[in-house]
Every structure is written in C-alpha cells, then in structure tokens.
Design a protein around this motif. Structure first.
Motif, PDB file in Angstrom:
ATOM      1  N   ASP A 127       0.835  -1.215   0.000  1.00 56.14           N
ATOM      2  CA  ASP A 127       0.000   0.000   0.000  1.00 56.14           C
ATOM      3  C   ASP A 127       0.862   1.255   0.000  1.00 56.14           C
ATOM      4  OD1 ASP A 127      -2.309  -1.497   0.029  1.00 56.14           O
ATOM      5  OD2 ASP A 127      -2.699  -1.259   2.169  1.00 56.14           O
ATOM      6  N   THR A 128       1.985   1.203   0.736  1.00 58.60           N
ATOM      7  CA  THR A 128       2.844   2.381   0.857  1.00 58.60           C
ATOM      8  C   THR A 128       3.577   2.668  -0.456  1.00 58.60           C
ATOM      9  OG1 THR A 128       3.117   1.843   3.187  1.00 58.60           O
ATOM     10  CG2 THR A 128       4.655   3.446   2.277  1.00 58.60           C
ATOM     11  N   VAL A 129       4.070   1.599  -1.104  1.00 61.79           N
ATOM     12  CA  VAL A 129       4.758   1.791  -2.386  1.00 61.79           C
ATOM     13  C   VAL A 129       3.772   2.285  -3.450  1.00 61.79           C
ATOM     14  CG1 VAL A 129       5.952   0.607  -4.281  1.00 61.79           C
ATOM     15  CG2 VAL A 129       6.583   0.126  -1.919  1.00 61.79           C
ATOM     16  N   LYS A 130       2.589   1.677  -3.478  1.00 62.45           N
ATOM     17  CA  LYS A 130       1.572   2.100  -4.443  1.00 62.45           C
ATOM     18  C   LYS A 130       1.087   3.516  -4.118  1.00 62.45           C
ATOM     19  CE  LYS A 130      -3.177   1.156  -5.906  1.00 62.45           C
ATOM     20  NZ  LYS A 130      -4.444   0.512  -5.527  1.00 62.45           N
ATOM     21  N   GLY A 131       0.797   3.757  -2.835  1.00 62.59           N
ATOM     22  CA  GLY A 131       0.335   5.090  -2.413  1.00 62.59           C
ATOM     23  C   GLY A 131       1.345   6.157  -2.798  1.00 62.59           C
ATOM     24  N   GLY A 132       2.625   5.818  -2.742  1.00 62.92           N
ATOM     25  CA  GLY A 132       3.678   6.770  -3.095  1.00 62.92           C
ATOM     26  C   GLY A 132       3.915   6.861  -4.594  1.00 62.92           C
ATOM     27  N   ASP A 133       3.014   6.257  -5.352  1.00 65.78           N
ATOM     28  CA  ASP A 133       3.052   6.289  -6.814  1.00 65.78           C
ATOM     29  C   ASP A 133       4.386   5.771  -7.364  1.00 65.78           C
ATOM     30  OD1 ASP A 133       1.684   6.524  -9.141  1.00 65.78           O
ATOM     31  OD2 ASP A 133       1.494   8.716  -9.120  1.00 65.78           O
ATOM     32  N   TYR A 134       4.900   4.713  -6.735  1.00 66.12           N
ATOM     33  CA  TYR A 134       6.086   4.002  -7.230  1.00 66.12           C
ATOM     34  C   TYR A 134       7.309   4.905  -7.371  1.00 66.12           C
ATOM     35  CZ  TYR A 134       2.220   0.899  -8.118  1.00 66.12           C
ATOM     36  OH  TYR A 134       1.089   0.152  -7.964  1.00 66.12           O
ATOM     37  N   ARG A 135       7.511   5.739  -6.363  1.00 67.23           N
ATOM     38  CA  ARG A 135       8.694   6.576  -6.388  1.00 67.23           C
ATOM     39  C   ARG A 135       9.484   6.442  -5.078  1.00 67.23           C
ATOM     40  NH1 ARG A 135       8.216   5.940 -10.783  1.00 67.23           N
ATOM     41  NH2 ARG A 135       7.749   7.353 -12.491  1.00 67.23           N
ATOM     42  N   ALA A 136       9.265   5.308  -4.363  1.00 66.84           N
ATOM     43  CA  ALA A 136      10.032   5.046  -3.145  1.00 66.84           C
ATOM     44  C   ALA A 136      10.831   3.758  -3.323  1.00 66.84           C
ATOM     45  CB  ALA A 136       9.096   4.925  -1.947  1.00 66.84           C
ATOM     46  N   ARG A 137      11.817   3.568  -2.463  1.00 70.37           N
ATOM     47  CA  ARG A 137      12.660   2.365  -2.520  1.00 70.37           C
ATOM     48  C   ARG A 137      11.973   1.195  -1.854  1.00 70.37           C
ATOM     49  NH1 ARG A 137      17.427   4.831   0.483  1.00 70.37           N
ATOM     50  NH2 ARG A 137      18.428   6.018  -1.147  1.00 70.37           N
ATOM     51  N   GLU A 138      11.927   0.077  -2.532  1.00 65.69           N
ATOM     52  CA  GLU A 138      11.274  -1.097  -1.944  1.00 65.69           C
ATOM     53  C   GLU A 138      11.909  -1.515  -0.617  1.00 65.69           C
ATOM     54  OE1 GLU A 138      11.256  -4.251  -4.824  1.00 65.69           O
ATOM     55  OE2 GLU A 138       9.284  -3.649  -5.572  1.00 65.69           O
ATOM     56  N   GLY A 139      13.242  -1.539  -0.585  1.00 64.45           N
ATOM     57  CA  GLY A 139      13.943  -2.022   0.619  1.00 64.45           C
ATOM     58  C   GLY A 139      13.602  -1.208   1.847  1.00 64.45           C
ATOM     59  N   ASN A 140      13.606   0.119   1.704  1.00 64.16           N
ATOM     60  CA  ASN A 140      13.292   0.973   2.847  1.00 64.16           C
ATOM     61  C   ASN A 140      11.853   0.782   3.304  1.00 64.16           C
ATOM     62  OD1 ASN A 140      15.744   2.270   1.800  1.00 64.16           O
ATOM     63  ND2 ASN A 140      15.243   3.837   3.300  1.00 64.16           N
ATOM     64  N   VAL A 141      10.950   0.732   2.320  1.00 65.47           N
ATOM     65  CA  VAL A 141       9.538   0.667   2.667  1.00 65.47           C
ATOM     66  C   VAL A 141       9.215  -0.661   3.349  1.00 65.47           C
ATOM     67  CG1 VAL A 141       7.180   0.748   1.787  1.00 65.47           C
ATOM     68  CG2 VAL A 141       8.913   2.257   0.819  1.00 65.47           C
ATOM     69  N   TYR A 142       9.852  -1.731   2.867  1.00 61.82           N
ATOM     70  CA  TYR A 142       9.577  -3.023   3.498  1.00 61.82           C
ATOM     71  C   TYR A 142      10.037  -3.021   4.961  1.00 61.82           C
ATOM     72  CZ  TYR A 142       8.505  -7.883   4.031  1.00 61.82           C
ATOM     73  OH  TYR A 142       7.921  -9.042   4.465  1.00 61.82           O
ATOM     74  N   ARG A 143      11.196  -2.433   5.201  1.00 60.24           N
ATOM     75  CA  ARG A 143      11.704  -2.349   6.577  1.00 60.24           C
ATOM     76  C   ARG A 143      10.737  -1.546   7.453  1.00 60.24           C
ATOM     77  NH1 ARG A 143      17.307   0.650   7.299  1.00 60.24           N
ATOM     78  NH2 ARG A 143      16.040   2.404   6.579  1.00 60.24           N
ATOM     79  N   LEU A 144      10.234  -0.462   6.891  1.00 56.08           N
ATOM     80  CA  LEU A 144       9.283   0.367   7.640  1.00 56.08           C
ATOM     81  C   LEU A 144       8.066  -0.465   8.054  1.00 56.08           C
ATOM     82  CD1 LEU A 144       8.313   3.269   8.467  1.00 56.08           C
ATOM     83  CD2 LEU A 144       7.330   3.466   6.187  1.00 56.08           C
ATOM     84  N   ALA A 145       7.522  -1.221   7.094  1.00 56.68           N
ATOM     85  CA  ALA A 145       6.346  -2.046   7.389  1.00 56.68           C
ATOM     86  C   ALA A 145       6.692  -3.112   8.427  1.00 56.68           C
ATOM     87  CB  ALA A 145       5.840  -2.690   6.103  1.00 56.68           C
ATOM     88  N   GLU A 146       7.912  -3.621   8.324  1.00 55.43           N
ATOM     89  CA  GLU A 146       8.359  -4.701   9.206  1.00 55.43           C
ATOM     90  C   GLU A 146       8.464  -4.254  10.665  1.00 55.43           C
ATOM     91  OE1 GLU A 146      11.862  -6.258   7.382  1.00 55.43           O
ATOM     92  OE2 GLU A 146      12.190  -7.741   8.961  1.00 55.43           O
ATOM     93  N   VAL A 147       8.985  -3.032  10.882  1.00 55.79           N
ATOM     94  CA  VAL A 147       9.164  -2.595  12.276  1.00 55.79           C
ATOM     95  C   VAL A 147       7.901  -1.935  12.827  1.00 55.79           C
ATOM     96  CG1 VAL A 147      11.650  -2.303  11.972  1.00 55.79           C
ATOM     97  CG2 VAL A 147      10.162  -0.311  11.765  1.00 55.79           C
ATOM     98  N   SER A 148       6.889  -1.726  11.969  1.00 52.84           N
ATOM     99  CA  SER A 148       5.708  -0.974  12.413  1.00 52.84           C
ATOM    100  C   SER A 148       5.060  -1.597  13.643  1.00 52.84           C
ATOM    101  CB  SER A 148       4.699  -0.844  11.269  1.00 52.84           C
ATOM    102  OG  SER A 148       4.169  -2.114  10.920  1.00 52.84           O
ATOM    103  N   ALA A 149       4.994  -2.927  13.673  1.00 54.98           N
ATOM    104  CA  ALA A 149       4.311  -3.580  14.793  1.00 54.98           C
ATOM    105  C   ALA A 149       5.050  -3.335  16.111  1.00 54.98           C
ATOM    106  CB  ALA A 149       4.183  -5.077  14.521  1.00 54.98           C
ATOM    107  N   SER A 150       6.383  -3.320  16.053  1.00 55.12           N
ATOM    108  CA  SER A 150       7.161  -3.091  17.275  1.00 55.12           C
ATOM    109  C   SER A 150       6.929  -1.693  17.835  1.00 55.12           C
ATOM    110  CB  SER A 150       8.657  -3.246  17.006  1.00 55.12           C
ATOM    111  OG  SER A 150       8.905  -4.472  16.390  1.00 55.12           O
ATOM    112  N   ILE A 151       6.626  -0.738  16.955  1.00 56.03           N
ATOM    113  CA  ILE A 151       6.396   0.630  17.426  1.00 56.03           C
ATOM    114  C   ILE A 151       5.207   0.652  18.377  1.00 56.03           C
ATOM    115  CG2 ILE A 151       5.735   2.969  16.742  1.00 56.03           C
ATOM    116  CD1 ILE A 151       7.130   2.424  14.040  1.00 56.03           C
ATOM    117  N   LEU A 168      15.316   3.663  -9.465  1.00 56.79           N
ATOM    118  CA  LEU A 168      14.483   2.865  -8.567  1.00 56.79           C
ATOM    119  C   LEU A 168      14.241   1.508  -9.208  1.00 56.79           C
ATOM    120  CD1 LEU A 168      12.009   5.643  -7.521  1.00 56.79           C
ATOM    121  CD2 LEU A 168      13.644   4.494  -6.028  1.00 56.79           C
ATOM    122  N   ILE A 169      14.535   0.478  -8.451  1.00 55.96           N
ATOM    123  CA  ILE A 169      14.385  -0.867  -9.010  1.00 55.96           C
ATOM    124  C   ILE A 169      13.253  -1.575  -8.287  1.00 55.96           C
ATOM    125  CG2 ILE A 169      15.542  -3.104  -9.323  1.00 55.96           C
ATOM    126  CD1 ILE A 169      18.176  -1.150  -9.198  1.00 55.96           C
TER     127      ILE A 169
END
Lengths: 257, 658
Positions: B99-123, B645-646
């Motif tokens: 959702d975050t990559v799509k919401g950002g209209d495919y202009r963000a880095r996959e690696g960073n965004v995945y990490r963000l989603a991954e740590v979200s629960a710990s927050i 961006l890959i």
C-alpha cells in the motif's frame, strides 16, 4: 460566517529581559477582522511596529492549533483569555468589539521567570518530568501491545489526564502559583495504566519533591487551574495525586527508606 | 559521485534481518566515549536521542522550542499505521509495504519501505509499554480505524491527538535519559551550521536563542531530525517555527537533497478566511471515515448546505472512485477538490471550499445506538442526538477546533474544507542506513526523503518518524561508529569550528546590517504566493520557469531590503525568522527546478502537461523512475544525480482507486 472589523487598544507587558524592569505599553490596532485569531491580531501589531522601526512584542507560539502548549498570554486577567477550554492561539477576535481595551501580560509566577515581554521560562516543567514522569522501559523487546487488556474506562481516564499540553496556565491562574494540576495529570496518566504500576509510588514522591524544589506554591483547593485549563484537566487528578503521595509516604519503602 | 543506497542483498523480507544480524557493534565501554548530536526533538529526534542514550552513547539534543515536548509531531491528529492485523482483515507486513509503495506512486525504494512495514508492529508495542494511551475497545484491547489509500483497518489512534500522545511518550523517554545524564538537552537553541572535519560531520554551530550567543558542539555523528519544509509555502499546516534551515545548511555542506518538489497537499483543511491568515489548520483524514465530501450539482449554487436536497448534491469522490470512495489517497482527493472548485462548484464565501458532511454518519450511528438501547421506534430527533454523541466520542476535539476557528457548528452544518500544504515527502537524500551523502551526517523522519515516494499515505508519518528513531538508527549508528572508536573527541577550538562559527556570525551581522524597509514576514508571504501559485497543487513548465526567475529576484530584494529590528545578542524572534526565510527562498528555487525537471505527474507532483484524459496523474516510468538527488554547487547552481528505482517485487502500474 458574518464578519466585521474593529479598532482596539492594547496594553501589553514589555520587558527587555529577565533583569530589566518591565511595564505596560499602550498600542492601537486598526481594522482587525473578527475572523482573525488573537495571535494573528498580534501579528498585525508586530508588523505595524516593524514598519515604525520599533521592536515587536515577543511572545511564545508555534502550532497555532491549540496542541503544542507554547502560547501563553494572560488576557484581561485570565490565562488564555475568556473562552472555556481554549488556548490563546485558538481565541478568535469575534469575541471582541470595536473600541475594546485588552490587557495582555505574561504568565506570572516566580518559577516561570520572564525571558522577554510575554515570553517566560517554563523549563521547571521539564525538570519535574525528569524527576519521574515516565515509565522506565528501554527501546526494543516490549511485549505484544494486546497482551495486556486495559479496562476501557481506566484507559479513557488515563488519556484524559494525558491530554495536558504543559502550557502552564494552571500555574498562571492559581493565586498560589501551584503546579499541582500539571503534576497530578502526569501522575494520573501513568498511575491508571498497568504499565505505570511498578514505579507508581516513587514517581509521585519524586515529582512532588521536584515541584517543591522549583518553588511552586501549595494547593489550597481553589480550582482556578481546572477552570482555566485549556484541556479541561480535572481536579480529580489532584485528589488522586494526594492519595498516591500519601500512600507512598505511608508505605515508606518507596522513598528508599 | 555515484549514489549508493546500500540496500542489503537478498530477498526483500530478509534484508533487514540480515543487516541486523551482520552489522558491526560497539561495546559498552566504547559507547560511553562516542558523542552524538541530535537536531530536533519530534518523533524522530526524541525517539533517536532517547534510544541512543539508553544504549550508552553520549547524546546532546537540540530544539528551537522552549521544550522538546512542543515539536510539531505533537499536532498530528489521526493515527499511526502498523501491520498488526488485530482486526483479522487480511493485513500483513507485505500489504502495508505494498500500500505504501503504491500510495507513493512508485517513487520510493522497496527495501526501505519493506523495513518500515516490518518494524511498524514493534512501534505499537514500544509505545504501549511507555504508557501511550491508545484508544481501546470495551474488551480492553486496542482499537483501529481506516485511513485513505487502504482497505484494511490498521490505524492506531488516541482520539484526534495521536501525535501528541506518541510525542509525549518519546519526550518522557528522552527526559528519563536527561535525568540519568545520558542526554544533555539544549532547548531554545537553533542549529546554524554543520561542522565538517576531513569530510566527516563532526559537530555543529548552535545559537542560543535567548542570549544570541553562538556555541560550538562536537559530535562523532550528527543526526538531523528537523522535520519538513512545508512552510516554504508560507501558509501550511506546519507550526510557525517549522523550518528547513538545518537541512538546508547540510545541503550546502554537501548533503544531496532528494525529490524536493514532492509536497503533500492535504485534502481536508479549514479554508483560508482572509489575508491575515498565518497558518492553516488540518481536519484529520480520519474524518473521511465517516464524513462524505460533496459540492452542489449546480454551478454557483448559493443556497445553504442544509437547503440543498440530496439529489442535487454531487458526492464526487464516491462518483469517480467507487472502490475507495471518500477514502482515496490524499493527492487524489486534493486534486479532485481543486478540480470542482476551479470548475465553479465551490462553496462558502470564497467559493474555494467543498463540504465534508457528517449528517449521514450521525443518523447511521444514532440508529445503531438506538437499537442497542432497545428504542426501535426512536424518532429522527432522538436518533440524531444519540448519533451526535457517538460522533463526538470519535472526533470531538476536531469538531470543537473547527467551531472555534470558523464559528460554525459542524454537528449541524457540514464542514467547509479545502486542500492545504501539509507534509514534504522530499528531504535530504539518505541511504539504507539513513546517512546522507556527508559521512557522519544522518537524516531521520520527515527531514529525509526516503519512504513515501511521491505521496505519503495517512498515518504513515508518525510510523516513519518512530521507525527511524526507535528501530533503525540504533543499529545503523553502531555499524558506522564501530569504525570510529579510536577517534577522540575533537576540541572545539579546532580550525574547522572557528571557521564555521565565523561564517555564521558574518551572516547574522550581514542580515542585521541591511536595515531595509520590508519585514521578514512580507518576504515570506511573497515567497509563499509564488510557490503556491506556480509550484503548488498543479504545475506547468511555463509557471515553474517564471517562478525560478521571480524567486531569484526576491532573493536579491531580501538581501538588500529586509528590516530586522532589535539586537543580535538578545531574544530576537525576527532575526531567527529572517535566517529561516532566507533559506526557504533558496529551497523554493530548488523545488521549482526539481518540478521542472520531472516531466511527468506522480503522486503529489502534478504537471498539467502530463495527465490522462480523465485527469489522473500520468507517470513516465521509462524516463523518471528515479530519485532526483540534487548537489549544491554554489549560488543557484545545483547538479542533478539520479538514483534508479528498481522494483523487484511490486510492478508499477497506473494507480487505480476506482
């Protein structure tokens, strides 16, 4: 919304710095729209002063939406002015009418020394939090957030206490300059949650000690703090703080004794 | 210089795990010798300073406000996302990432965004442990709500004050470290310059805003957690003090600026009421859960909202985007509102507003409540009263705020709203470790460009600020400082500190010596007008080219005609503001250049030349699937570097919310 414009007389506290002697200065502002916020009216005054090559009035402000707690004007004898549950930045000029005189002072309390004009030093509040206004948990490895259900009513009460914005209106409104409402809001916020339980007694004692060290006055149950609190923090919190403090002292072991 | 994003190799879901288990560590004795400077005490800064202090580093934290608790994160209203799947509605780390990559209209880095989603629960776990009083259900468990651009309920909240509660949690953790002596706090201090020694950031020059004195502070590393730059538009939902200066100084010292033109215009703000307006106030996106957005079907309809019958209303978001309706992402909702107003369907005195109406939600909730209470034949008035109580519990503080500002009661008449500048996705370019192109200089939270692409989804800013501060920097900092354990603290009489301080002092003296006729405020307003009209919700090449020339002229005028009253060595808010506006002017020019360079529309960046026949943003993936990272090369000189961006996992397609 219908709106109108007005001309006003302002009597504003001016003080060069902490050491200088202060006094009131009178200004006239014209064509103030009823749709402006009180601070936007001050923006108009300050633009006028800059145009006249004079020094603008210094005042604390930041978010201008009633949540950061920076703004702090004592308006016609009331902390944050006449509106109920309101900060200075959210007071709007439709409250006033053409020809009114408005007196504006800084928070007055020995523990909040004036820095300049309407700006005061509220770092005493930070030091009170440092004394114990937290839960000692380091980052990482917290248990799952839903592992511990919390009674909704308690969670709601805790939230209500936690909405304090640390503006200091309670101190400014109190004839004794007591900080009990501020301290009790934090003690209540944390004491009502199971996570806050282990440090509950020590927290109450340490925060009260720091409050006294900072020179805030005693609480004599006047209730001006609650009446002027922009977030409606209840006096019940002060009653809870008193219970927490007394039970901690009675238990003795909480102070390390 | 080739840009190296340092994304770890391997499958998406194991990148961060691999990084964490292989990064270098610093032993406790060495941590005590390592000093870290943190600029800003919002969610990113306070959480970073507290966490690093807990780990044993020697931290100095700086904020320009009178207390770290006042940083502008405090004003965030609606909530914080986390992939907890507590609602059992199919959420997962992957969905939040997607959702975050799509919401950002495919202009963000996959690696960073995945990490963000991954740590979200710990927050969420961390915040609950700190005593953050999130909203709960009657069973005592945490409550969730929906936000734009998603079809699951993953947003945690504390009424309309989520930012306040999260920041107070981080602030308390920070103050605890202050009391333990691990963090030294400098309030009412502004960062004026980054000090580099042998190409590495080794400290700052700060100004004590009460006395005007300049101070030198050494650090083995410097963290900029100084927020976004929305105030370049003068009117925005940002706090009055929010500024770009720390990031801009870093940029001039060699930190590349990523995607500066990516600005978020938030769809639901209280409209401008007049020229006196000093800031705009947001009405949380969470209101779109229950509020319906509409305008009259007839142009220039001057009837009161309540007099316009149902069949003469155009619920244009529901009409255009049936799948997401009122919960489309912010960029889509903002543009749709602008389109209706530009076409002459706007409401209110200025005609630059649309309605956000709660009447249907009030009646719906009222009926549920009446049934719960066994009043199956309740009349409309009784249902309405019950429904208003439910809506009050959910959004009471927002409704109150609306009434204070406008003098209208939103329980009785629909809110009037219009888009306003809210957030900047652009910021300092950082690699996976959050380090800028200047070694030792990091950027966290809104100050960096990293995770939101061209459009940020609601309730993701709080998530990113805390992810960076609590869960990313504690690892990446150690990985870099492990190589620095032999570096002794550098005395601040070092030539680099002396030179940096002189530069700062010369600039302040220059500003004060202009003694012109025009106030700082007047310059800021002029800049804001140029930016809003030509680099705002819709942009085109002609307007952007004009804007660049206008801004350059404004800059000359500023440096020859600004008037700053008062003295240097005293509390002087006009002087503070002058320095910030000077930096905003330079940034404004770069934003226009970036917008002009990007010949496509994506997310919040809408170039009128690039749109689909039905008015949606049209990307040019073959040409612009890159991060634009700008290098400062001297006055008005910027060199463009591209980070491709890959997309290995998500395949860019035209975003559809229909």
């Amino acid at each position: 919304m219908e709106h109108n414009t007005m001309n006003l007389t302002l009597k504003v506290w001016r003080q060069k710095n902490n050491k200088a002697k202060g006094g009131f200065e009178t200004f006239n502002v014209k064509n103030i729209s009823s749709e402006m916020s009180f601070l936007e009216m001050f923006d108009v005054l300050n633009e006028q002063l800059v145009a006249e090559n004079k020094e603008p009035v210094a005042f604390d402000h930041d978010c201008r939406e009633g949540i950061c707690g920076a703004c702090s004007m004592y308006i016609n004898g009331r902390a944050h002015g006449p509106w109920h549950h309101n900060t200075t930045c959210q007071l709007h000029m439709r409250e006033y009418k053409d020809g009114d005189t408005i007196v504006v002072e800084p928070w007055r309390a020995d523990s909040f020394p004036v820095i300049k004009d309407l700006v005061v030093d509220r770092s005493a509040f930070d030091r009170i939090i440092q004394a114990g206004g937290y839960i000692s948990v380091n980052t990482g490895n917290a248990v799952d957030a839903n592992s511990l259900p919390i009674d909704k009513q308690k969670a709601d009460e805790s939230f209500a206490a936690a909405t304090c914005i640390g503006c200091g209106a309670c101190v400014a409104a109190c004839p004794n300059t007591s900080a009990m409402l501020f301290v009790s809001a934090k003690v209540s916020h944390l004491a009502l949650l199971p996570q806050g339980e282990p440090e509950r007694q020590l927290r109450a004692v340490k925060m009260v000690e720091q409050m006294d060290t900072e020179g805030f006055g005693s609480c004599t149950n006047i209730g001006a703090c609650e009446a002027e609190c922009p977030k409606g923090i209840s006096l019940e919190n002060i009653a809870r703080l008193n219970r927490e403090y007394i039970s901690a002292i009675m238990d003795g072991d909480s102070t390390g004794a | 210089m080739p840009l190296n994003s340092k994304i770890p190799a391997g499958p998406l879901e194991s990148k961060w795990k691999t990084y964490k288990s292989t990064c270098k560590l610093v032993n406790p004795a060495n941590k005590r010798q390592l000093e870290i400077i943190v600029i800003g005490t919002g969610l990113a800064g306070a959480s970073a300073a507290a966490s690093l202090g807990e780990m044993g580093y020697k931290v100095k934290a700086f904020c320009f406000q009178d207390s770290p608790r006042r940083a502008h994160s405090i004003a965030a209203q609606g909530g914080i996302n986390a992939a907890k799947n507590y609602q059992n509605d199919g959420d997962s780390t992957y969905r939040l990432f997607y959702d975050t990559v799509k919401g950002g209209d495919y202009r963000a880095r996959e690696g960073n965004v995945y990490r963000l989603a991954e740590v979200s629960a710990s927050i969420i776990d961390q915040c609950v442990a700190q005593g953050v009083p999130f909203a709960r259900e009657y069973g005592g468990l945490l409550s969730n709500r929906s936000f734009g651009g998603t079809q699951v309920q993953r947003t945690f909240y504390a009424a309309g004050q989520t930012g306040q509660q999260l920041l107070i949690g981080a602030y308390q953790a920070l103050e605890r470290q202050v009391s333990l002596g691990n963090v030294e706090m400098y309030s009412r201090h502004e960062m004026m310059e980054v000090v580099k020694i042998d190409g590495v950031a080794r400290g700052i020059i700060a100004r004590n805003l009460v006395t005007g004195e300049l101070e030198r502070h050494f650090g083995h590393a410097v963290l900029l957690c100084s927020g976004g730059y929305g105030n370049v538009f003068y009117l925005s939902t940002n706090a009055m003090g929010s500024n770009v200066s720390a990031a801009w100084k870093a940029h001039k010292q060699g930190a590349f600026f990523g995607n500066p033109c990516f600005t978020q215009i938030h769809p639901t703000c209280i409209p401008v009421s007049g020229d006196h307006q000093s800031k705009l106030t947001l009405m949380s996106e969470s209101l779109r859960n229950d509020g319906r957005i509409w305008v009259p079907k007839q142009k220039g309809d001057n009837r009161k909202a309540t007099d316009i019958p149902e069949e003469e209303r155009d619920y244009y978001l529901e009409r255009r985007y049936p799948a997401f309706g009122n919960l489309v992402p912010r960029d889509v909702a903002s543009r749709a509102a602008k389109e209706r107003c530009d076409e002459g369907y706007g409401v209110g005195a200025s005609k630059m507003a649309v309605y956000l109406d709660f009447a249907a939600a009030i009646m719906r909730y009222g009926k549920i409540e009446a049934n719960k209470q066994g009043q199956h034949n309740a009349d409309a008035a009784a249902v309405r009263t019950l429904g208003e109580a439910v809506v009050k519990e959910k959004y009471g503080n927002l409704f109150e705020m609306y009434e204070k500002i406008t003098g209208e009661d939103p329980y009785k008449v629909p809110m009037r709203i219009y888009p306003a500048v809210h957030y900047t996705m652009g910021g300092l370019w950082v690699d996976y470790e959050l380090m800028t192109t200047v070694p030792g200089l990091y950027a966290l939270g809104e100050a960096n460009f990293s995770d939101h692409g061209a459009n940020r989804l609601g309730a993701s800013a709080l998530m990113q600020g805390l992810a960076d501060g609590y869960f990313v920097i504690p690892y990446t900092m150690g990985n870099n400082l492990a190589d620095d354990i032999r570096t002794k603290a550098i005395p601040t009489d070092h030539a680099a500190f002396v030179a940096a301080e002189k530069e700062v002092s010369d600039r302040i003296n220059k500003l004060m010596s202009i003694k012109g006729k025009t106030s700082v405020e007047a310059f800021h307003k002029k800049l804001g007008k140029i930016m809003w009209e030509k680099c705002g919700m819709a942009r085109n090449a002609k307007g952007l080219t004009e804007a660049i020339a206008e801004i350059q002229a404004l800059k000359k005028e500023f440096w020859s005609d600004v008037r700053i009253p008062g003295d240097i060595n005293e509390f002087n808010p006009e002087l503070d503001k002058a320095g910030r506006v000077a930096d905003f002017i330079e940034l404004g020019e770069l934003m226009c250049k970036d917008a002009l360079n990007r010949n496509e529309s994506c997310g919040g960046h809408f170039r009128e030349e690039y749109q689909t026949p039905d008015g949606e943003a049209m990307r040019q993936d073959d040409l612009y699937s890159y991060v634009a990272a700008w290098e400062y090369k001297g006055e008005s000189q910027e060199e463009l570097h591209k980070e491709e961006l890959i997309f290995d996992v998500v395949h860019p397609s035209q975003r559809s919310y229909k």
